[in-house]
Write an enzyme that holds these catalytic residues in place. Structure first.
Site, PDB file in Angstrom:
ATOM      1  CB  ALA A 140      24.047  27.610  41.215  1.00 47.09           C
ATOM      2  CD  GLU A 143      15.484  28.764  42.938  1.00 45.00           C
ATOM      3  OE1 GLU A 143      14.258  28.603  43.123  1.00 45.00           O
ATOM      4  OE2 GLU A 143      16.292  29.109  43.818  1.00 45.00           O
ATOM      5  CB  SER A 148      13.560  36.864  33.249  1.00 48.47           C
ATOM      6  OG  SER A 148      14.021  36.384  32.002  1.00 48.47           O
ATOM      7  NE  ARG A 282      26.944  26.035  -4.525  1.00 47.10           N
ATOM      8  CZ  ARG A 282      26.489  25.042  -5.270  1.00 47.10           C
ATOM      9  NH1 ARG A 282      27.319  24.273  -5.950  1.00 47.10           N
ATOM     10  NH2 ARG A 282      25.188  24.818  -5.312  1.00 47.10           N
ATOM     11  N   GLY A 361      22.016  23.868   0.720  1.00 50.77           N
ATOM     12  CA  GLY A 361      21.848  22.556   1.356  1.00 50.77           C
ATOM     13  C   GLY A 361      22.972  22.229   2.324  1.00 50.77           C
ATOM     14  CD  GLU A 384      26.475  34.783  31.283  1.00 50.53           C
ATOM     15  OE1 GLU A 384      27.020  35.884  31.316  1.00 50.53           O
ATOM     16  OE2 GLU A 384      27.064  33.726  31.009  1.00 50.53           O
ATOM     17  CB  SER A 387      16.626  39.507  23.721  1.00 54.99           C
ATOM     18  OG  SER A 387      17.750  38.922  23.084  1.00 54.99           O
ATOM     19  CD  GLU A 388      12.641  38.259  25.147  1.00 52.84           C
ATOM     20  OE1 GLU A 388      13.624  37.739  25.710  1.00 52.84           O
ATOM     21  OE2 GLU A 388      12.286  37.968  23.991  1.00 52.84           O
TER      22      GLU A 388
HETATM   23  N1  COS Z   1      24.067  46.355  39.640  1.00 52.81           N
HETATM   24  C1  COS Z   1      23.878  46.604  40.953  1.00 52.81           C
HETATM   25  N2  COS Z   1      22.655  46.636  41.542  1.00 52.81           N
HETATM   26  C2  COS Z   1      21.594  46.365  40.752  1.00 52.81           C
HETATM   27  C3  COS Z   1      21.725  46.087  39.375  1.00 52.81           C
HETATM   28  C4  COS Z   1      23.032  46.087  38.820  1.00 52.81           C
HETATM   29  N3  COS Z   1      23.234  45.816  37.538  1.00 52.81           N
HETATM   30  N4  COS Z   1      20.492  45.857  38.867  1.00 52.81           N
HETATM   31  C5  COS Z   1      19.623  45.988  39.870  1.00 52.81           C
HETATM   32  N5  COS Z   1      20.295  46.306  41.016  1.00 52.81           N
HETATM   33  C6  COS Z   1      19.711  46.573  42.318  1.00 52.81           C
HETATM   34  C7  COS Z   1      18.776  47.766  42.253  1.00 52.81           C
HETATM   35  O1  COS Z   1      19.483  48.963  42.433  1.00 52.81           O
HETATM   36  C8  COS Z   1      17.809  47.493  43.366  1.00 52.81           C
HETATM   37  O2  COS Z   1      18.410  47.858  44.584  1.00 52.81           O
HETATM   38  P1  COS Z   1      17.528  48.360  45.838  1.00 52.81           P
HETATM   39  O3  COS Z   1      16.819  47.149  46.357  1.00 52.81           O
HETATM   40  O4  COS Z   1      18.544  48.883  46.803  1.00 52.81           O
HETATM   41  O5  COS Z   1      16.601  49.411  45.318  1.00 52.81           O
HETATM   42  C9  COS Z   1      17.693  45.961  43.364  1.00 52.81           C
HETATM   43  O6  COS Z   1      18.886  45.490  42.729  1.00 52.81           O
HETATM   44  C10 COS Z   1      16.478  45.485  42.619  1.00 52.81           C
HETATM   45  O7  COS Z   1      16.511  46.060  41.314  1.00 52.81           O
HETATM   46  P2  COS Z   1      15.275  46.131  40.335  1.00 52.81           P
HETATM   47  O8  COS Z   1      14.094  46.691  41.052  1.00 52.81           O
HETATM   48  O9  COS Z   1      15.693  46.767  39.051  1.00 52.81           O
HETATM   49  O10 COS Z   1      15.026  44.575  40.112  1.00 52.81           O
HETATM   50  P3  COS Z   1      13.889  43.837  39.343  1.00 52.81           P
HETATM   51  O11 COS Z   1      13.364  42.772  40.229  1.00 52.81           O
HETATM   52  O12 COS Z   1      12.972  44.825  38.700  1.00 52.81           O
HETATM   53  O13 COS Z   1      14.698  43.025  38.218  1.00 52.81           O
HETATM   54  C11 COS Z   1      15.879  42.581  36.218  1.00 52.81           C
HETATM   55  C12 COS Z   1      15.486  43.582  37.295  1.00 52.81           C
HETATM   56  C13 COS Z   1      14.732  41.940  35.461  1.00 52.81           C
HETATM   57  C14 COS Z   1      16.704  43.403  35.276  1.00 52.81           C
HETATM   58  C15 COS Z   1      16.738  41.493  36.885  1.00 52.81           C
HETATM   59  O14 COS Z   1      15.945  40.645  37.662  1.00 52.81           O
HETATM   60  C16 COS Z   1      17.528  40.676  35.898  1.00 52.81           C
HETATM   61  O15 COS Z   1      18.585  41.102  35.422  1.00 52.81           O
HETATM   62  N6  COS Z   1      17.036  39.470  35.573  1.00 52.81           N
HETATM   63  C17 COS Z   1      17.753  38.570  34.688  1.00 52.81           C
HETATM   64  C18 COS Z   1      18.628  37.731  35.473  1.00 52.81           C
HETATM   65  C19 COS Z   1      19.445  36.850  34.649  1.00 52.81           C
HETATM   66  O16 COS Z   1      20.351  37.324  33.998  1.00 52.81           O
HETATM   67  N7  COS Z   1      19.146  35.551  34.694  1.00 52.81           N
HETATM   68  C20 COS Z   1      19.944  34.610  34.031  1.00 52.81           C
HETATM   69  C21 COS Z   1      20.712  33.855  35.055  1.00 52.81           C
HETATM   70  S1  COS Z   1      22.360  33.598  34.697  1.00 52.81           S
HETATM   71  S2  COS Z   1      22.409  32.426  33.175  1.00 52.81           S
END
Ligand code: COS
Length: 401
Positions: A140, A143, A148, A282, A361, A384, A387-388
């Protein structure tokens, strides 16, 4: 709703020749063969997605496949989670039934953070039960205002005399309403952004937790919004370190990203197999659909898109399992997993769309395999890590390495 009868015509079985690639070992090859044999014998009525998902978890647990979701010390099949085994399992299950793949994957994703960071007591309480299929797991994180942008989550965890109190909401939670426990990410320091998030194991019967708001989606699978209204948790519910939840979430997603790519790959392979069978059968304009060069070009394009996705997926899994310099936890691995997820899901969408087009069709008739796959694949480009998000991860990596 017409059931996605499982499995579809038995004359189509999942290909395994790609397992000769050096990414895989003999144990992987025999795993795939046993799994293809097992999966093609299962009959599950999928007209009710919740009942079907329970049924799949029970079957996957009894047959031992869920043991690949946890390490051997806690009832798993192998000493550590093996990405290539997960890839083979998801690719094969998705070929036969995307819902079977979903049921399998959620056991892994929902328990992954406990495998990575759980105390011995947490691991003993949850992981063996997950591996047997006795407990259904959920992850979970999302939210309404934090998909993202994970760090902007609002679900609040405040310290209480006996532990923690959770107030807020999660949504798009797979296995919501079905799960026995939810690995829940919450804010423990509202001002600290990604460094103010912690993880908790929340049992489904916790007072104040309401998982009854089911969400209907285009390819039905168990999904819900969760409401946490003053959920009291003991100190022992904290998973990993306080304020270490963001990294734990990212590390958990990292493990399973290559396997999401594999699920997309399985669906794309199924669409190609369906398209080839249809093109051979076909008749039109006095010849087989397969005899037209336009058809051959389309099948060729589908094949190339699948091969590209497969190689990136297997590379990511191999890196995580075998590479010390570019393996688990390294930025290079995160980028490889992102490239695999991005390419495999986007390519699968195109492959499945082409298959629908080749079917004409029939391709849009409810109940056709390709029609169902067309709906199944769409969410994989979003969940998870959309793509963006994968593009952002890859772009950041390109700029910094
Ligand atoms: N493994 C370990 N640590 C990670 C990591 C990874 N894959 N990715 C980021 N971190 C760490 C960074 O090293 C950083 O650490 P510090 O605070 O010590 O510097 C911290 O986490 C923050 O990283 P970052 O600045 O890159 O985070 P952002 O807020 O810029 O976000 C994205 C990065 C957008 C890539 C991230 O928020 C993300 O993956 N979002 C998608 C989440 C997702 O998959 N949602 C779907 C939910 S599940 S269905």
């Amino acid at each position: 709703m017409v059931a996605f009868e499982h499995p579809h015509p038995h004359n189509i079985s999942a290909p395994t020749t790609h397992l000769e690639l050096p990414f895989f070992g003999d144990a992987h090859r025999s795993l795939a063969q046993d799994l293809v044999a097992w999966t093609s014998e299962q009959r599950v009525d999928e007209s009710d997605d919740r009942a079907a998902c329970r049924n799949w978890v029970q079957r996957l647990g009894s047959a031992g496949w869920l043991r690949y979701c946890v390490p051997a010390a806690h009832g798993g099949a192998l000493p550590a989670l093996d990405s290539r085994a997960l890839v083979i399992l998801r690719e094969t299950l998705a070929f036969y039934s995307p819902l079977a793949d979903f049921a399998f994957a959620m056991q892994g994703l929902g328990s992954g953070a406990i495998t990575l960071a759980g105390t011995p007591a947490q691991q003993a309480a949850y992981l063996p039960a997950v591996a047997r299929g006795d407990k259904i797991a959920a992850f979970a994180l999302s939210e309404p205002e934090a998909g993202s942008d994970v760090a902007s989550m609002r679900l609040q965890a405040s310290a209480s005399p006996d532990g923690w109190r959770l107030d807020g909401e999660k949504t798009w939670i797979s296995n919501g309403g079905l799960a026995d426990f939810y690995v829940t990410f919450a804010k423990t320091d509202a001002q600290a952004g990604s460094r103010g998030i912690s993880a908790f194991v929340v049992d489904a019967d916790t007072a104040g937790l309401d998982a009854s708001a089911h969400i209907d989606v285009m390819a039905p699978h168990p999904l819900a919004t969760l409401r946490y209204a003053g959920c009291e948790l003991p100190h022992s519910a904290l998973l990993g370190t306080e304020n270490g939840g963001f990294k734990l979430a990212m590390q958990t997603l990292d493990i399973f990203r290559a396997s999401v790519a594999a699920a997309a790959l399985g669906m794309a392979r199924r669409a190609l197999a369906e398209a080839v069978a249809h093109a051979k059968a076909r008749q039109m304009f006095g010849q087989r659909l397969a005899d037209f060069q336009l058809t051959q070009a389309k099948l060729g394009e589908m094949r190339a898109l699948i091969d590209a996705a497969a190689l990136l997926t297997y590379r990511a899994a191999w890196l995580r399992d075998c590479s010390t310099s570019q393996g688990a936890g390294t930025p290079a691995y995160t980028a490889a997993a992102a490239a695999a997820k991005l390419t495999a899901t986007e390519n699968a969408q195109r492959v499945i769309d082409m298959a629908v087009q080749l079917f004409g069709g029939r391709g849009v008739r409810v109940g056709e395999v390709v029609e169902h796959l067309y709906r199944d694949i769409r969410a994989l480009r979003i969940y998870e890590g959309a793509s963006e998000v994968q593009l952002l991860i890859l772009g950041k990596h390109a700029l910094t390495h």
